[in-house]
Scaffold this motif. Sequence first.
Motif, PDB file in Angstrom:
ATOM      1  N   ASP A 181       8.758  -6.971  -4.852  1.00  0.00           N
ATOM      2  CA  ASP A 181       7.584  -7.836  -4.854  1.00  0.00           C
ATOM      3  C   ASP A 181       7.910  -9.109  -4.082  1.00  0.00           C
ATOM      4  O   ASP A 181       8.697  -9.943  -4.534  1.00  0.00           O
ATOM      5  CB  ASP A 181       7.202  -8.167  -6.298  1.00  0.00           C
ATOM      6  CG  ASP A 181       5.947  -9.021  -6.399  1.00  0.00           C
ATOM      7  OD1 ASP A 181       5.406  -9.427  -5.349  1.00  0.00           O
ATOM      8  OD2 ASP A 181       5.516  -9.299  -7.534  1.00  0.00           O
ATOM      9  N   ILE A 225       1.989  -5.804  -3.854  1.00  0.00           N
ATOM     10  CA  ILE A 225       2.064  -4.790  -4.909  1.00  0.00           C
ATOM     11  C   ILE A 225       0.686  -4.203  -5.219  1.00  0.00           C
ATOM     12  O   ILE A 225       0.533  -2.976  -5.378  1.00  0.00           O
ATOM     13  CB  ILE A 225       2.695  -5.383  -6.183  1.00  0.00           C
ATOM     14  CG1 ILE A 225       4.138  -5.822  -5.912  1.00  0.00           C
ATOM     15  CG2 ILE A 225       2.638  -4.373  -7.336  1.00  0.00           C
ATOM     16  CD1 ILE A 225       5.079  -4.710  -5.523  1.00  0.00           C
ATOM     17  N   SER A 226      -0.329  -5.041  -5.291  1.00  0.00           N
ATOM     18  CA  SER A 226      -1.670  -4.537  -5.604  1.00  0.00           C
ATOM     19  C   SER A 226      -2.189  -3.603  -4.513  1.00  0.00           C
ATOM     20  O   SER A 226      -2.936  -2.657  -4.796  1.00  0.00           O
ATOM     21  CB  SER A 226      -2.638  -5.706  -5.809  1.00  0.00           C
ATOM     22  OG  SER A 226      -2.728  -6.505  -4.643  1.00  0.00           O
ATOM     23  N   ILE A 234       6.234   1.401  -9.135  1.00  0.00           N
ATOM     24  CA  ILE A 234       4.786   1.563  -9.181  1.00  0.00           C
ATOM     25  C   ILE A 234       4.500   3.050  -9.304  1.00  0.00           C
ATOM     26  O   ILE A 234       4.978   3.851  -8.480  1.00  0.00           O
ATOM     27  CB  ILE A 234       4.126   0.989  -7.920  1.00  0.00           C
ATOM     28  CG1 ILE A 234       4.633  -0.434  -7.656  1.00  0.00           C
ATOM     29  CG2 ILE A 234       2.607   0.989  -8.053  1.00  0.00           C
ATOM     30  CD1 ILE A 234       4.208  -0.990  -6.316  1.00  0.00           C
ATOM     31  N   ALA A 263      -0.593  -0.274  -5.218  1.00  0.00           N
ATOM     32  CA  ALA A 263      -1.181   0.309  -6.422  1.00  0.00           C
ATOM     33  C   ALA A 263      -2.544   0.921  -6.133  1.00  0.00           C
ATOM     34  O   ALA A 263      -2.853   2.038  -6.575  1.00  0.00           O
ATOM     35  CB  ALA A 263      -1.285  -0.754  -7.509  1.00  0.00           C
ATOM     36  N   GLU A 323       8.229  -3.892 -14.021  1.00  0.00           N
ATOM     37  CA  GLU A 323       9.243  -4.834 -13.555  1.00  0.00           C
ATOM     38  C   GLU A 323      10.606  -4.276 -13.971  1.00  0.00           C
ATOM     39  O   GLU A 323      10.915  -4.190 -15.157  1.00  0.00           O
ATOM     40  CB  GLU A 323       9.003  -6.212 -14.176  1.00  0.00           C
ATOM     41  CG  GLU A 323       9.867  -7.311 -13.612  1.00  0.00           C
ATOM     42  CD  GLU A 323       9.433  -8.687 -14.076  1.00  0.00           C
ATOM     43  OE1 GLU A 323      10.142  -9.249 -14.949  1.00  0.00           O
ATOM     44  OE2 GLU A 323       8.403  -9.208 -13.586  1.00  0.00           O
ATOM     45  N   ARG A 332      10.348  -3.523  -8.356  1.00  0.00           N
ATOM     46  CA  ARG A 332       9.175  -2.980  -9.043  1.00  0.00           C
ATOM     47  C   ARG A 332       9.107  -1.465  -8.881  1.00  0.00           C
ATOM     48  O   ARG A 332       9.385  -0.924  -7.811  1.00  0.00           O
ATOM     49  CB  ARG A 332       7.883  -3.574  -8.472  1.00  0.00           C
ATOM     50  CG  ARG A 332       7.801  -5.092  -8.577  1.00  0.00           C
ATOM     51  CD  ARG A 332       7.610  -5.586  -9.993  1.00  0.00           C
ATOM     52  NE  ARG A 332       7.500  -7.030 -10.041  1.00  0.00           N
ATOM     53  CZ  ARG A 332       8.540  -7.863 -10.208  1.00  0.00           C
ATOM     54  NH1 ARG A 332       9.764  -7.365 -10.346  1.00  0.00           N
ATOM     55  NH2 ARG A 332       8.347  -9.156 -10.245  1.00  0.00           N
ATOM     56  N   SER A 338       0.529   2.134 -13.050  1.00  0.00           N
ATOM     57  CA  SER A 338       1.345   1.194 -13.813  1.00  0.00           C
ATOM     58  C   SER A 338       2.359   0.549 -12.878  1.00  0.00           C
ATOM     59  O   SER A 338       2.891   1.194 -11.969  1.00  0.00           O
ATOM     60  CB  SER A 338       2.069   1.905 -14.964  1.00  0.00           C
ATOM     61  OG  SER A 338       2.896   2.941 -14.477  1.00  0.00           O
ATOM     62  N   VAL A 339       2.594  -0.744 -13.101  1.00  0.00           N
ATOM     63  CA  VAL A 339       3.577  -1.501 -12.332  1.00  0.00           C
ATOM     64  C   VAL A 339       4.647  -1.991 -13.304  1.00  0.00           C
ATOM     65  O   VAL A 339       4.345  -2.740 -14.239  1.00  0.00           O
ATOM     66  CB  VAL A 339       2.932  -2.693 -11.599  1.00  0.00           C
ATOM     67  CG1 VAL A 339       3.996  -3.485 -10.835  1.00  0.00           C
ATOM     68  CG2 VAL A 339       1.844  -2.216 -10.643  1.00  0.00           C
TER      69      VAL A 339
END
Length: 254
Positions: free
Chosen positions: A130, A157-158, A250, A161, A172, A248, A169-170
Amino acid sequence: MIGTPVGDFDYETEGQGYASQRRPDPRIAALIHTALGDARTVLNVGAGAGSYEPTDRYVVALEPSARMRGQRPATAVPALNAAAESIPFDDIAFDAVMATVTVHQWADTARGLAELRRVARGPVVVLTFDGAALDRFWLAEYAPELIAVERRRYPVISTIAEAIGTEVSVIEVPIPVDCVDGFTEAYYARPERLLDPAVRAAQSAWGFVDEAATARAVERLRGDLDSGVWEARHGHLRAQPTFNGSLRLIVGQP
């Protein structure tokens, strides 16, 4: 034979040492393999030297770099010469698709992510970083140029996704203190390792930082380690079992 570079980093000339320096960390691997669910057939896109490929499922690997394909161990399946943007398989051909620390290398991220989703019946699993969280790592104090470059390279990240599923789901991912996968944050408690040119050579980010800036960062870090300045600021990390940095996982479901 050295091929034409694919993506933003020239692995054909610079991609040395990945098999030895970038070994799969078992704790990170466990998260990835859990995310693959009960998939029996898995496509690994941007497979590199084979890190994080499951050994208990049928795996097909794609890797456009000849140098990286050549570093795959004898125990791994041979990788096909293909890029994420043009996956040579039919729609929903695999139970699951994985892409680990590779999306930032692709020439056309949106097209590559769409291809992952196209060929997966089930989950698409992406391990990445990220960019918005990169400055959690103390290396930002020593190599701000590297952090700036990495922030530009990593897709939001979005964006990832939205491209890989309707239910996403993301996660960490905590980085273990003794992580054996040698990306930069893996050495949050072992700063001395980043003084080693062989370690940095297996981290593509340094390839986007000019030699003068790299030399400044290394010498400043070396000086602060010798003087105790790093220890005073960050020494508590040596006893910290994990670090929540920018890593991350994803997971997108169809």
